[in-house]
Enzyme design. Sequence first.
Site, PDB file in Angstrom:
ATOM      1  CD  GLU A  79      -3.290  -0.658   1.948  1.00  0.00           C
ATOM      2  OE1 GLU A  79      -3.188   0.190   2.850  1.00  0.00           O
ATOM      3  OE2 GLU A  79      -4.336  -1.288   1.737  1.00  0.00           O
ATOM      4  CD  GLU A 122      -2.304   0.402  -5.063  1.00  0.00           C
ATOM      5  OE1 GLU A 122      -2.257  -0.482  -4.175  1.00  0.00           O
ATOM      6  OE2 GLU A 122      -3.279   0.552  -5.816  1.00  0.00           O
ATOM      7  CB  CYS A 176      -6.642  -4.283   5.142  1.00  0.00           C
ATOM      8  SG  CYS A 176      -6.538  -2.740   5.992  1.00  0.00           S
ATOM      9  CB  SER A 185      -4.911  -0.045  -1.789  1.00  0.00           C
ATOM     10  OG  SER A 185      -3.846  -0.956  -1.930  1.00  0.00           O
ATOM     11  CE  LYS A 193      -9.868  -9.226   7.589  1.00  0.00           C
ATOM     12  NZ  LYS A 193      -9.122  -8.777   6.408  1.00  0.00           N
ATOM     13  CD  GLU A 235     -10.485 -10.285   3.194  1.00  0.00           C
ATOM     14  OE1 GLU A 235     -10.097 -10.742   4.283  1.00  0.00           O
ATOM     15  OE2 GLU A 235     -10.040  -9.224   2.725  1.00  0.00           O
ATOM     16  CD  GLU A 290     -13.008 -11.224  -5.430  1.00  0.00           C
ATOM     17  OE1 GLU A 290     -13.895 -12.020  -5.784  1.00  0.00           O
ATOM     18  OE2 GLU A 290     -13.245 -10.119  -4.916  1.00  0.00           O
ATOM     19  CB  CYS A 330      -9.587  -5.218  13.752  1.00  0.00           C
ATOM     20  SG  CYS A 330      -9.396  -4.762  12.035  1.00  0.00           S
TER      21      CYS A 330
HETATM   22 FE1  SF4 Z   1     -13.268  -4.212   9.187  1.00  0.00          FE
HETATM   23 FE2  SF4 Z   1     -14.301  -4.573  11.629  1.00  0.00          FE
HETATM   24 FE3  SF4 Z   1     -13.406  -6.680  10.217  1.00  0.00          FE
HETATM   25 FE4  SF4 Z   1     -11.663  -4.884  11.235  1.00  0.00          FE
HETATM   26  S1  SF4 Z   1     -13.010  -6.253  12.410  1.00  0.00           S
HETATM   27  S2  SF4 Z   1     -11.612  -5.766   9.163  1.00  0.00           S
HETATM   28  S3  SF4 Z   1     -12.810  -2.953  11.037  1.00  0.00           S
HETATM   29  S4  SF4 Z   1     -15.145  -5.363   9.682  1.00  0.00           S
END
Ligand code: SF4
Length: 387
Positions: free
Chosen positions: A135, A138, A164, A184, A223, A226, A231, A374
């Site tokens: 990052e 970039e 992220c 990014s 996550k 994700e 992809e 987080c």
């Molecule tokens: Fe985003 Fe919350 Fe997950 Fe951290 S814990 S990556 S701020 S959704």
Amino acid sequence: MNTVVSEGIIKVTSQCKACDHCSFICPTGAISGTLGQKHQINVGKCINCGQCLISCPFGAIEDISMVEQVKQALKDPRKTVVVQEAPAVRVALGEEFGQPPGTNVKEKMYAALRKLGFDQVFDTEFTADLTIMEEGTELIYRVFNALGVEGYEDIGPLPQFTSCCPAWIKYAEDKFPRILPYISSAKSPQQMFGPIAKTYLPEKLGVNPTDIFVVSVMPCTAKKYECSRPEMIASGFQDVDAVITTRELAQMIKEAGIDFLSLPNEKADRFIGLSTGAATIFGATGGVMEAALRTAYELLSGEILDKVEFKAVRGMQPVREATVEIPVKQLGKVIPVNVCIVTGIKHVDSIIEDVLNGRSNYHFIEVMNCPGGCINGGGQPIRRDTY
Ligand code: SF4
């Protein structure tokens, strides 16, 4: 087997008392229902952040679980099960074992993960460092493009947004698709870890890459979404096979009868177990920005920083801004870099609209969905005693 999640991560259960608290918390208006009527989540609008889940006074909202897949992999003698844990986990896991919030139990957690049967124990900090380098580099290229420096014409526009937080990415995709070129192109630390574990480690450990199973322990329900994005399976192999939250790791430790507080202190494994202090601050709002600025400063100025802290970007206000003067050796001048930090997705709309309407003076914008970052993610321990 790939973990594809099409039905959404967050569910309202039959325990819903229709108190309507969750719809006030939800940052995207994804929860429908009124007082006295069982609530429902619109999967299309939900960004999977789990803020409703940790706020529900009745524990009536749940996230999907990948714990069974993890247990199956741990039992399978052909599998080498590799685990990464994010920085925000180690300062919250202890709460599930009676420790005060913020107690760092990292080294006991490594011991617990080994007792649970994980073959290789690592930290997401290694790939947080890689994200910072990606990052930061970039950002420099985008600045050069904006200044008209030859050779950088194909790089994306300014300002650069961080990439992220998967809840932020889904929000941008759903509501502001025109902002995507500003985000990014770097994968998140979790997703960088998977391919490294499945390509570099097999060589070092002498195992077949197809027998590596990668697990993440995250403070974050998004996550889970994700890791299942198409992809992230583009190579034909899923980068990260399963995600469990801080809460779920604590539950696994308790179910296994491990006396967590009596465990010895252990270290992460070698090869991809090292990291810098810059990676550690990723878990809090402003951390990604501060870490990337350190990299950009050193690369642009050619100087090693004596004082490596950019305190102006710290704090808990939902929107913070600062200007950092960076001497650019290649151009022979100092350039001011205007940065903005947003914590809490509901604060980002006007900032995006300014960018799209050409009214923004920022060069770099960090966006994290959860209030404070987080450390307050939807996968962290829930303290219902505070209600
Ligand atoms: Fe985003 Fe919350 Fe997950 Fe951290 S814990 S990556 S701020 S959704």
